[in-house]
Design an enzyme around this catalytic site. Structure first.
Site, PDB file in Angstrom:
ATOM      1  N   CYS A   1     -25.581 -12.827 -22.094  1.00  0.00           N
ATOM      2  CA  CYS A   1     -25.485 -14.090 -21.399  1.00  0.00           C
ATOM      3  C   CYS A   1     -26.385 -14.437 -20.457  1.00  0.00           C
ATOM      4  CB  CYS A   1     -24.231 -14.270 -20.817  1.00  0.00           C
ATOM      5  SG  CYS A   1     -23.348 -13.163 -19.570  1.00  0.00           S
TER       6      CYS A   1
ATOM      7  N   GLY B   1       0.786  -1.219   0.079  1.00  0.00           N
ATOM      8  CA  GLY B   1      -0.077   0.092  -0.033  1.00  0.00           C
ATOM      9  C   GLY B   1       0.905   1.426   0.054  1.00  0.00           C
TER      10      GLY B   1
ATOM     11  N   CYS C   1     -22.421  -7.274 -19.920  1.00  0.00           N
ATOM     12  CA  CYS C   1     -21.356  -7.727 -18.842  1.00  0.00           C
ATOM     13  C   CYS C   1     -20.061  -6.736 -19.141  1.00  0.00           C
ATOM     14  CB  CYS C   1     -20.753  -9.130 -19.016  1.00  0.00           C
ATOM     15  SG  CYS C   1     -21.839 -10.281 -18.366  1.00  0.00           S
TER      16      CYS C   1
ATOM     17  N   CYS D   1     -27.339  -9.366 -18.134  1.00  0.00           N
ATOM     18  CA  CYS D   1     -26.954  -9.088 -19.252  1.00  0.00           C
ATOM     19  C   CYS D   1     -27.466  -9.752 -20.528  1.00  0.00           C
ATOM     20  CB  CYS D   1     -25.333  -9.882 -19.288  1.00  0.00           C
ATOM     21  SG  CYS D   1     -24.401  -9.948 -21.044  1.00  0.00           S
TER      22      CYS D   1
ATOM     23  N   CYS E   1     -18.074 -13.077 -20.307  1.00  0.00           N
ATOM     24  CA  CYS E   1     -19.539 -13.228 -20.951  1.00  0.00           C
ATOM     25  C   CYS E   1     -19.409 -14.199 -22.053  1.00  0.00           C
ATOM     26  CB  CYS E   1     -19.973 -11.690 -21.306  1.00  0.00           C
ATOM     27  SG  CYS E   1     -21.526 -11.724 -22.223  1.00  0.00           S
TER      28      CYS E   1
END
Lengths: 365, 284, 294
Positions: free
Chosen positions: C260, C47, C282, C257, C288
């Protein structure tokens, strides 16, 4: 490896590139030769080399031609090329007094030590369009000037006295020479962040986008947050400096050529409570090529930043906001697809709307 | 100067000094109350405070009184760590068992100390508050710094503090910039109390407020000092403030402590000529 | 490393010839080594934003130059690279960056997570499971999570050094008070390893839980701002939020979606025309497609 379902992204990119190349290179006019850029667009080439931090006129010319004259794009091409090169040597320190002067202006004195050389300049030309410019019809030089130009070895003395030393001899210059002589900060290897040494600020400004530096100067003169004190120029010089490296085998000093720089000394009137008020101080600017606007802005910002200490955000502005590639790249990245982030933003707009009644019922009660 | 014995001191200040400019031999002798200046004529240095010693007991409010430039705010800011001191030793019994000199803390430790040990209420609320943040948010700041992570818990605590400092609760979610001077000062006090500090430093807390507003804020401070049994230092040029808030006080003049006395005694019977002048001016 | 570019006559001659003399993975070896050192530093201090000598790349600053430098610094000849932008392998910027990586290294490319070793991405984490053998390289436009509350870089450095994040908490508090919800959209600030707050590129909140205790290494590259940082595998990643204000990912209210019919992936909306309802797809196109083939 599995790579599926091209939707034409690559084709579109290639077509875009072909359009650029074809329409540029197949233009009815004649191809511009690289020497023409160097010879006839000298100031553009100089500016681009300065902002690229790279002295190579033919590559700069190539970059300009390839980028159709877009100067940020030209600088980008040069810097990206430089990233592929190993660093094989560092030059020896150059003494600016070794400069073969092509131009010298000293506004601070009527008769400074050494010559005032107006040199190649349009400072005092009437800005009127001249249809004959660029054709041989305008070419003529007084014999004495012609001789001067032809003799490029020693026509102008080096070691011209500089204003800084004149003031120092008069005990009118505050002394902030240092004896620890640190290596200059290398902004290409270590990102410069405030607080940074002076050499980091100077390097950043030397490579800065000229317009950005000019604006930085002017907004500090006239902008709402301005605090920049206008300087008196001591030296404005343009000239040629010899470049030497230490030979890797013999250890001897070897000349590998020369480059042109613009150098400025700016005299600052010290008037602060804690300052050396019966003396002046000097700001310094030096950049590759002939670019007086940049060197002057740099010298004034150098001394302003020094006097400012850490009080304002000037140093951060200089270090972080004047690089042409940084600012232009980030601005233009807005053209990239942002539909994932935008989708997330739209979702929060709805969430705020849905939360609104409960805010009024609850917290404000 | 009468000797006062303080049981269980929370704060012990010894030999505190602050000099602006070069410190040279004899600078101390060339300045001070008896010389009539804090400025060393040889170097131009300002001996803003020197050889300041006092203790503050638990639940006690100590006053520092003197005209502007006498060094009283300098002493307070040195203790708070807002400015670096030139000399001295300051111990807080509740901070690292009194084993650390507050004057020599590094910036990070000093900041930690300021979260729940020592709070400052400044004359100018802009110094102690973020004006673009709501009243509640200004209290959330020290609370989150102390590790508070529960939104409703923070709101409840902020509500409680604002109530105690008499800030209308319907202003809790307004930004402080929209508040009047007196109200800002109340928010600053609420914020200062957020983490139950051991010591509160009040620097001219009512200067610049209208008389009626100032009286209200003074009442509030006096009530809070009693209610929370806070140790406090109150810096003021105004004897009425010192009289109202403190039992004991020191008088500063040109960077030196010239008198250390119980407040009512000082007002009745000031010993040092400068104190006498100050008291008679206040009584006039 | 080739020195030809320097020694064979003038630079111009060497770059206009047949072989432009560009090294493997574009950058010279010293530069790559330097970037790898910065990355090691970043992995060791999760970080923490490690400054590095960001090079000018053939793509503009702000266009993935940081991610590209990381990929080029860590890529080896047997790696397989997947590059996405907004989840899409065919986004123009993804295509462009992949082309640069592939042509300068000669390595294989793939759109399948399972086949890839390095996945460079802008604004998304792929929906597919990623494991220890994957390295995720995220392009970062703004690496400083605290910039919204502080502009001065000296103060920012201090705040990180002392883990002094109370102003960040105050901004979340103020947000919740003013708006009733926390309105931070993408790039949600997270506390890494209990120590440093980081900017999460901007990936959507949807992807944030994937960073926590992940099997894969995530490297963040900000070329313009000259910073890299990292979330090593199995690292604690906590979105900053109050105990009683749950962190919320993007909701699409039952949308599916249109290709899909997934409702368990990050969906992006295509607005309808003439007042018609919009449709959803997606964002992760490879995921997808695989779903449709199943």
């Amino acid at each position: 490896m599995g790579y599926a379902a091209a939707r034409g992204g690559l084709t579109a990119i290639r077509n875009a590139e072909d359009l650029v190349r074809t329409l540029r290179d197949m233009d009815e006019s004649e191809q511009i030769e690289l020497d023409q850029f160097i010879g006839r667009l000298r100031l553009l080439v100089d500016r681009i080399m300065g902002e690229a931090g790279m002295w190579e006129p033919r590559l700069a010319a190539l970059a300009i031609r390839q980028a159709e004259g877009d100067h940020i794009e030209s600088v980008h091409l040069l810097r990206a090329y430089k990233s592929t090169l190993p660093r094989i040597a560092s030059t020896e320190p150059i003494h600016v007094d070794d400069m073969r002067l092509l131009r010298r202006v000293v506004p601070a004195f009527r008769e400074p030590g050494g010559p005032q050389i107006l040199g190649r300049s349009t400072d005092y030309s009437a800005r009127m369009l001249d249809p004959r410019s660029g054709s041989g019809a305008t070419a003529s030089l007084e014999p004495e000037v012609a001789t001067h130009v032809a003799d490029n070895s020693s026509s102008v003395q080096t070691n011209t006295p500089r204003l800084m030393n004149v003031l120092r001899d008069m005990d009118l210059l505050t002394d902030r020479r240092r004896t620890d002589d640190p290596e200059p900060f290398d902004i290409t290897r270590t990102p410069a962040r405030p607080p940074a040494p002076r050499s980091a600020r100077l390097s950043s400004m030397a490579r800065a986008e000229t317009g950005a530096l000019l604006n930085q100067w002017y907004r500090n003169i006239l902008g709402p947050d301005g605090y920049l004190h206008e300087v008196t120029l001591g030296e404005v010089r343009h000239g040629e400096l010899p470049i030497r490296i230490k030979h890797p085998y013999t250890n001897g000093s070897v000349s590998i050529g020369s480059l042109r720089v613009t150098e400025v000394e700016a005299i600052e009137d010290l008037n602060g409570v804690d300052e050396d008020r019966d003396r002046f101080d000097i700001g310094y600017g030096l950049c590759l090529g002939h670019n007086e606007r940049k060197a002057i802005a740099m010298a004034n910002l150098d001394i302003a930043c020094h006097r400012d200490g850490s009080k304002s955000s000037l140093e951060q502005s200089i270090l972080l906001t004047t690089d042409g590639l940084d600012s232009a790249g980030f601005l233009e990245h807005l053209k990239l697809p942002h539909y994932v982030t935008f989708r997330s933003m739209m979702e929060r707009k709805i969430a705020v709307r849905n939360a609104r009644p409960s805010v009024q019922k609850g917290d404000k009660a | 100067m009468s000797k006062i014995v303080i049981p269980d001191s929370v704060l012990k200040v010894s030999g505190l000094g602050k000099i602006y400019g070069p410190i040279t031999d004899g600078a101390i002798e060339r300045t001070g109350s008896h010389v009539g200046t804090a400025r060393d004529y040889q170097t131009g240095s300002i001996v803003a405070a020197w050889d300041v010693n006092f203790e503050v007991a638990a639940g006690e409010a100590l006053g520092i009184v003197g005209e502007s430039g006498s060094g009283k705010s300098t002493v307070l800011r040195c203790i708070a760590g807002d400015i670096d001191s030139s000399a001295g030793d300051v111990r807080l019994a509740t901070f690292e068992n009194g084993e650390s000199n507050l004057l020599s803390l590094d910036a990070a430790t000093r900041r930690k100390m300021r979260i729940d040990q020592v709070s400052v209420v400044y004359q100018d609320p802009a110094e102690g508050l973020a004006l673009g943040v709501t009243a509640g948010g200004n209290i959330a700041d020290p609370l989150t710094a102390a590790g508070w992570r529960n939104f409703e818990g923070i709101r409840a605590r902020a509500r409680d503090l604002l109530q105690r400092t008499e800030v209308p609760l319907d202003r809790m979610d307004d930004i402080v910039r929209s508040f009047s001077g007196g109200m800002r000062q109340r928010v600053q006090i609420a914020r200062a109390l957020a983490n139950n500090p051991r010591l509160v430093l009040l620097d001219e807390p009512t200067t610049g407020l209208d008389a009626s507003v100032a009286a209200g804020v003074l009442d509030l401070i006096r009530g809070l000092l009693e209610e929370f049994e806070l140790a406090a230092i109150v810096v003021s040029h105004d004897f009425s403030v010192i009289e109202m808030l403190t039992e004991r006080c020191i008088v500063m003049h040109h960077g030196r402590v010239v008198e250390n006395a119980l407040t009512d005694q000082l007002l009745e019977d000031p010993h040092h000529p400068y104190s006498q002048k100050l008291v008679s001016a206040a009584r006039a | 490393m080739t020195m030809n570019a320097v020694y064979n006559g003038s630079n111009l001659d060497s770059i206009v010839g047949e072989d432009p003399g560009i090294p493997f993975a574009l950058l010279d070896e010293e530069s790559k080594r330097e970037i790898r050192r910065a990355l090691l530093h970043a992995v060791c201090v999760p970080g923490y934003q490690v400054p590095f000598g960001s090079r000018e790349m053939p793509v503009a600053r702000g266009w993935g130059s940081g991610g590209l430098q990381i990929t080029l610094a860590i890529v080896g000849k047997t790696d397989i690279v997947k590059v996405i932008d907004q989840g899409d392998d065919e986004g123009v910027n993804a295509v462009n960056l992949r082309r640069l990586v592939v042509t300068s290294t000669g390595i294989e490319e793939s759109s399948e997570v399972v086949e890839s070793t390095i996945i460079q991405s802008r604004h998304r984490i792929p929906e597919d499971e990623m494991i220890n053998s994957h390295t995720l390289v995220l392009q970062v436009p703004v690496p400083e999570p605290l910039r919204g509350v502080e502009r001065d870089m000296r103060e920012l450095a201090r705040m990180h050094a002392e883990a002094d994040y109370s102003r960040m908490w105050v901004s979340l508090y103020e947000d919740k008070v003013r708006n009733g919800v926390i309105t931070q959209t993408t790039g949600y600030p997270c506390l890494v390893n209990g120590r440093y707050v980081v900017a999460t590129t901007p990936i959507p909140r949807w992807d944030i839980p994937r960073l926590h205790d992940s099997q894969f290494l995530t490297l963040f590259g900000a070329g313009r701002e000259k910073r890299v940082y990292a979330i090593p595998p199995y690292t604690l990643v906590e979105p900053l939020t109050f105990e009683d204000v749950p962190f919320e990912v993007e909701q699409a209210n039952g949308a599916r979606c249109r290709l899909c019919s997934s409702s368990e992936s990050f969906l992006v909306e295509s607005p309808g025309t003439n007042g018609d309802a919009g449709t959803w797809t997606c964002s992760d196109t490879a995921w997808c497609r695989a779903r449709r083939l199943k």
